[in-house]
Design a protein around this motif. Structure first.
Motif, PDB file in Angstrom:
ATOM      1  N   LEU A 175      -0.627  -1.473   0.410  1.00 30.13           N
ATOM      2  CA  LEU A 175      -0.058  -2.814   0.578  1.00 30.13           C
ATOM      3  C   LEU A 175       0.801  -3.188  -0.605  1.00 30.13           C
ATOM      4  O   LEU A 175       0.669  -2.621  -1.695  1.00 30.13           O
ATOM      5  CB  LEU A 175      -1.162  -3.849   0.785  1.00 30.13           C
ATOM      6  N   HIS A 176       1.679  -4.128  -0.358  1.00 30.90           N
ATOM      7  CA  HIS A 176       2.489  -4.715  -1.422  1.00 30.90           C
ATOM      8  C   HIS A 176       2.358  -6.225  -1.320  1.00 30.90           C
ATOM      9  O   HIS A 176       2.698  -6.812  -0.298  1.00 30.90           O
ATOM     10  CB  HIS A 176       3.951  -4.312  -1.272  1.00 30.90           C
ATOM     11  N   LEU A 177       1.828  -6.855  -2.370  1.00 29.06           N
ATOM     12  CA  LEU A 177       1.866  -8.313  -2.435  1.00 29.06           C
ATOM     13  C   LEU A 177       3.320  -8.742  -2.337  1.00 29.06           C
ATOM     14  O   LEU A 177       4.194  -8.179  -2.993  1.00 29.06           O
ATOM     15  CB  LEU A 177       1.245  -8.792  -3.747  1.00 29.06           C
ATOM     16  N   TRP A 178       3.586  -9.751  -1.505  1.00 29.24           N
ATOM     17  CA  TRP A 178       4.967  -9.999  -1.116  1.00 29.24           C
ATOM     18  C   TRP A 178       5.290 -11.490  -1.174  1.00 29.24           C
ATOM     19  O   TRP A 178       4.824 -12.273  -0.361  1.00 29.24           O
ATOM     20  CB  TRP A 178       5.185  -9.457   0.295  1.00 29.24           C
ATOM     21  N   ASN A 179       6.077 -11.874  -2.146  1.00 28.20           N
ATOM     22  CA  ASN A 179       6.446 -13.278  -2.307  1.00 28.20           C
ATOM     23  C   ASN A 179       7.575 -13.707  -1.387  1.00 28.20           C
ATOM     24  O   ASN A 179       8.025 -14.848  -1.452  1.00 28.20           O
ATOM     25  CB  ASN A 179       6.817 -13.566  -3.767  1.00 28.20           C
ATOM     26  N   ASN A 180       8.031 -12.814  -0.525  1.00 27.24           N
ATOM     27  CA  ASN A 180       8.952 -13.210   0.534  1.00 27.24           C
ATOM     28  C   ASN A 180       8.202 -13.684   1.768  1.00 27.24           C
ATOM     29  O   ASN A 180       8.827 -14.096   2.746  1.00 27.24           O
ATOM     30  CB  ASN A 180       9.867 -12.046   0.901  1.00 27.24           C
ATOM     31  N   THR A 185      -0.220 -14.600   5.442  1.00 26.49           N
ATOM     32  CA  THR A 185       0.518 -13.794   6.406  1.00 26.49           C
ATOM     33  C   THR A 185       0.439 -12.327   6.011  1.00 26.49           C
ATOM     34  O   THR A 185       0.195 -11.978   4.850  1.00 26.49           O
ATOM     35  CB  THR A 185       1.993 -14.207   6.492  1.00 26.49           C
ATOM     36  N   VAL A 186       0.683 -11.468   7.004  1.00 26.06           N
ATOM     37  CA  VAL A 186       0.749 -10.025   6.775  1.00 26.06           C
ATOM     38  C   VAL A 186       1.995  -9.504   7.477  1.00 26.06           C
ATOM     39  O   VAL A 186       2.207  -9.782   8.663  1.00 26.06           O
ATOM     40  CB  VAL A 186      -0.505  -9.310   7.327  1.00 26.06           C
ATOM     41  N   GLY A 187       2.828  -8.779   6.754  1.00 24.81           N
ATOM     42  CA  GLY A 187       4.015  -8.164   7.339  1.00 24.81           C
ATOM     43  C   GLY A 187       3.732  -6.709   7.656  1.00 24.81           C
ATOM     44  O   GLY A 187       3.483  -5.912   6.741  1.00 24.81           O
ATOM     45  N   VAL A 188       3.733  -6.359   8.928  1.00 25.34           N
ATOM     46  CA  VAL A 188       3.438  -4.982   9.323  1.00 25.34           C
ATOM     47  C   VAL A 188       4.285  -4.604  10.525  1.00 25.34           C
ATOM     48  O   VAL A 188       4.459  -5.402  11.452  1.00 25.34           O
ATOM     49  CB  VAL A 188       1.926  -4.792   9.614  1.00 25.34           C
ATOM     50  N   PHE A 360       2.219  -1.964   4.201  1.00 24.29           N
ATOM     51  CA  PHE A 360       2.414  -3.304   4.745  1.00 24.29           C
ATOM     52  C   PHE A 360       2.514  -4.326   3.628  1.00 24.29           C
ATOM     53  O   PHE A 360       2.130  -4.075   2.477  1.00 24.29           O
ATOM     54  CB  PHE A 360       1.294  -3.667   5.728  1.00 24.29           C
ATOM     55  N   PHE A 361       3.048  -5.490   3.984  1.00 22.62           N
ATOM     56  CA  PHE A 361       3.229  -6.579   3.034  1.00 22.62           C
ATOM     57  C   PHE A 361       2.125  -7.608   3.206  1.00 22.62           C
ATOM     58  O   PHE A 361       1.810  -8.007   4.335  1.00 22.62           O
ATOM     59  CB  PHE A 361       4.580  -7.259   3.243  1.00 22.62           C
ATOM     60  N   LEU A 362       1.573  -8.039   2.099  1.00 24.21           N
ATOM     61  CA  LEU A 362       0.555  -9.088   2.096  1.00 24.21           C
ATOM     62  C   LEU A 362       1.164 -10.346   1.488  1.00 24.21           C
ATOM     63  O   LEU A 362       1.498 -10.380   0.296  1.00 24.21           O
ATOM     64  CB  LEU A 362      -0.671  -8.640   1.285  1.00 24.21           C
ATOM     65  N   GLY A 363       1.353 -11.378   2.322  1.00 23.86           N
ATOM     66  CA  GLY A 363       1.940 -12.625   1.846  1.00 23.86           C
ATOM     67  C   GLY A 363       1.198 -13.181   0.653  1.00 23.86           C
ATOM     68  O   GLY A 363      -0.035 -13.293   0.684  1.00 23.86           O
ATOM     69  N   SER A 364       1.949 -13.558  -0.405  1.00 21.60           N
ATOM     70  CA  SER A 364       1.301 -14.003  -1.642  1.00 21.60           C
ATOM     71  C   SER A 364       1.967 -15.221  -2.266  1.00 21.60           C
ATOM     72  O   SER A 364       1.563 -15.664  -3.332  1.00 21.60           O
ATOM     73  CB  SER A 364       1.297 -12.858  -2.665  1.00 21.60           C
ATOM     74  N   ALA A 365       2.989 -15.765  -1.609  1.00 22.18           N
ATOM     75  CA  ALA A 365       3.709 -16.910  -2.183  1.00 22.18           C
ATOM     76  C   ALA A 365       3.032 -18.220  -1.823  1.00 22.18           C
ATOM     77  O   ALA A 365       2.515 -18.389  -0.719  1.00 22.18           O
ATOM     78  CB  ALA A 365       5.146 -16.929  -1.674  1.00 22.18           C
ATOM     79  N   ASP A 383      -0.145 -16.192  -5.676  1.00 26.37           N
ATOM     80  CA  ASP A 383      -1.414 -16.880  -5.432  1.00 26.37           C
ATOM     81  C   ASP A 383      -2.528 -15.841  -5.375  1.00 26.37           C
ATOM     82  O   ASP A 383      -2.545 -14.969  -4.499  1.00 26.37           O
ATOM     83  CB  ASP A 383      -1.344 -17.652  -4.116  1.00 26.37           C
ATOM     84  N   GLU A 384      -3.473 -15.938  -6.299  1.00 28.37           N
ATOM     85  CA  GLU A 384      -4.519 -14.916  -6.418  1.00 28.37           C
ATOM     86  C   GLU A 384      -5.530 -14.942  -5.272  1.00 28.37           C
ATOM     87  O   GLU A 384      -6.356 -14.034  -5.160  1.00 28.37           O
ATOM     88  CB  GLU A 384      -5.230 -15.060  -7.771  1.00 28.37           C
ATOM     89  N   THR A 385      -5.446 -15.946  -4.393  1.00 29.84           N
ATOM     90  CA  THR A 385      -6.268 -15.925  -3.180  1.00 29.84           C
ATOM     91  C   THR A 385      -5.981 -14.669  -2.364  1.00 29.84           C
ATOM     92  O   THR A 385      -6.848 -14.169  -1.639  1.00 29.84           O
ATOM     93  CB  THR A 385      -5.988 -17.172  -2.319  1.00 29.84           C
ATOM     94  N   ALA A 386      -4.758 -14.149  -2.492  1.00 30.62           N
ATOM     95  CA  ALA A 386      -4.360 -12.947  -1.743  1.00 30.62           C
ATOM     96  C   ALA A 386      -5.177 -11.728  -2.132  1.00 30.62           C
ATOM     97  O   ALA A 386      -5.285 -10.778  -1.342  1.00 30.62           O
ATOM     98  CB  ALA A 386      -2.870 -12.669  -1.956  1.00 30.62           C
TER      99      ALA A 386
END
Length: 403
Positions: A175-180, A185-188, A360-365, A383-386
């Motif tokens: 995964l990549h933490l993703w500020n976009n 959310t999860v981008g996959v 995949f992208f892990l929403g982090s913004a 956001d460290e909740t991610a």
């Protein structure tokens, strides 16, 4: 889709199992320790030492010193079964941090500005959780802590060192933490997620002279200007409108005086694309254009073209595994984002060429907390909740694949 225009979705933390929720304080503490001590590619000695120290204390089998600073941890389930790998990158960037936070970088000119500190923390505590719950999965999980993703690339050396062997890996996820994307959310997607990344340098040799007597010269600046313009026709006229590609000249250096026509101009740039077939078309057309323009002006050239990372292409089956896990975990339907491609590059691509897998992208913004600066920005943070969400997704993927 940019995080600054999106509010975070409501994150139902009750969907994270209590045993993972309980890890959150330790997760944050570790991530912040890593953030304070960022290291560049193949120099991640402090990071590797911290990862190895925790794995040792937890009694988790691991091997260090792979491709200089890489580590592989091996966790075995309660019975035989498939082998799933999880990959996390550890390196930082040569950026001076501008965040005013207690855990800001203590290494001058180096910063975790892309979230790799979070990737390492998520992977490490995924190893901890799985080691304490071997009854929940069969087979083996190999967790790969990789150096040098930002360059010059640590994935290929780790593969060459045998990290996908003994036991042989059946599939890999990362995964990549993703500020976009906003938190929750999860981008996959299956197929191409991130672009191939390639580069070029070109020196154009003309004939210098007096700025007031141009007929005696071959103006390298004029030639290079024509080259820059002509290179844009590659995407416009040699790539299908249904494909995506980028040819960018990012550097152009020539001349030292206003009244002197420069004999030499140097330029460099990057090429990005998804379709592997373009990997033959674009560099061929690039040299044809440079050669033709130089010939028409009486100049010569030297061209150096290199391939950095291939495109990140996800296996449909493993992408569906991640998608199904995410769909049952994050808020739906908006929580799973399929159209999340980026022209950025990633050497996870080498792992995906070797075995089926999904990145995949892990929403982090979280704009509300002013945590939405883009990757590679000196004020990047997330956001460290991610972090806990990442562990929950990884663990669910293991439980669904290794059974």
């Amino acid at each position: 889709m940019f995080a600054t225009s999106l509010n975070p979705l409501p994150v139902d933390l009750s969907r994270i199992r209590p045993t993972i929720q309980a890890l959150q304080p330790a997760l944050v503490e570790l991530r912040r320790r890593l953030h304070q001590r960022p290291e560049l590619g193949f120099r991640e000695h402090l990071t590797s030492e911290l990862v190895a120290q925790n794995l040792h204390e937890w009694g988790i089998e691991h091997e260090t010193g792979i491709a200089k600073t890489g580590i592989v941890a091996t966790i075995r389930g309660s019975k035989p079964g498939p082998v799933l790998a999880i990959r996390a990158d550890m390196d930082a960037l040569p950026i001076q941090e501008e965040n005013d936070v207690p855990y800001r970088s203590q290494h001058d000119g180096v910063m975790h500005a892309c979230g790799h500190d979070g990737h390492t923390a998520i992977a490490l505590f995924t190893a901890y959780y799985l080691a304490n719950h071997p009854e929940d999965f069969a087979g083996t999980v190999k967790i790969i802590f990789q150096p040098a993703e930002e360059g010059p690339g640590g994935a290929k050396p780790m593969i060459e060192a045998g990290v996908l062997k003994n036991p042989d890996v059946d599939a890999i996820i990362g995964l990549h933490l993703w500020n976009n994307l906003p938190l929750g959310t999860v981008g996959v997607r299956s197929g191409a997620l991130m672009a191939a990344s390639e580069g070029f340098r070109c020196t154009i040799q003309g004939k210098g002279g007096h700025g007031a007597i141009p007929q005696q010269t071959v103006d390298s600046i004029l030639v290079s200007a024509h080259v820059v313009n002509a290179l844009q026709t590659i995407v416009a006229r040699n790539v299908s409108p249904l494909e995506s590609a980028v040819v960018t000249v990012g550097e152009l250096h020539a001349g030292k005086a206003l009244n002197v026509i420069a004999d030499t101009a140097k330029m460099s740039g990057t090429v990005r694309y998804f379709n592997p077939e373009l990997g033959e078309i674009i560099p061929r057309r690039l040299e044809q254009i440079i050669s033709g323009v130089c010939q028409s002006h009486g100049a010569s050239y030297e061209l150096d073209y290199w391939r950095l990372y291939p495109a990140v292409i996800n296996d449909a089956g493993i992408a569906e595994l991640v998608r199904s896990v995410a769909s049952n975990f994050v808020e739906t339907p908006a929580g799973v984002v399929p159209e999340c491609q980026t022209m950025g590059g990633e050497d996870m691509s080498f792992f995906l060429q070797a075995v089926p897998g999904c990145y995949f992208f892990l929403g982090s913004a979280n704009p509300i907390k002013d945590l939405a600066y883009p990757h590679h920005h000196p004020r990047f943070d997330f956001d460290e909740t991610a972090l806990g969400i990442g562990i929950e997704i990884f663990v669910r993927c293991v439980e669904n694949f290794c059974r």
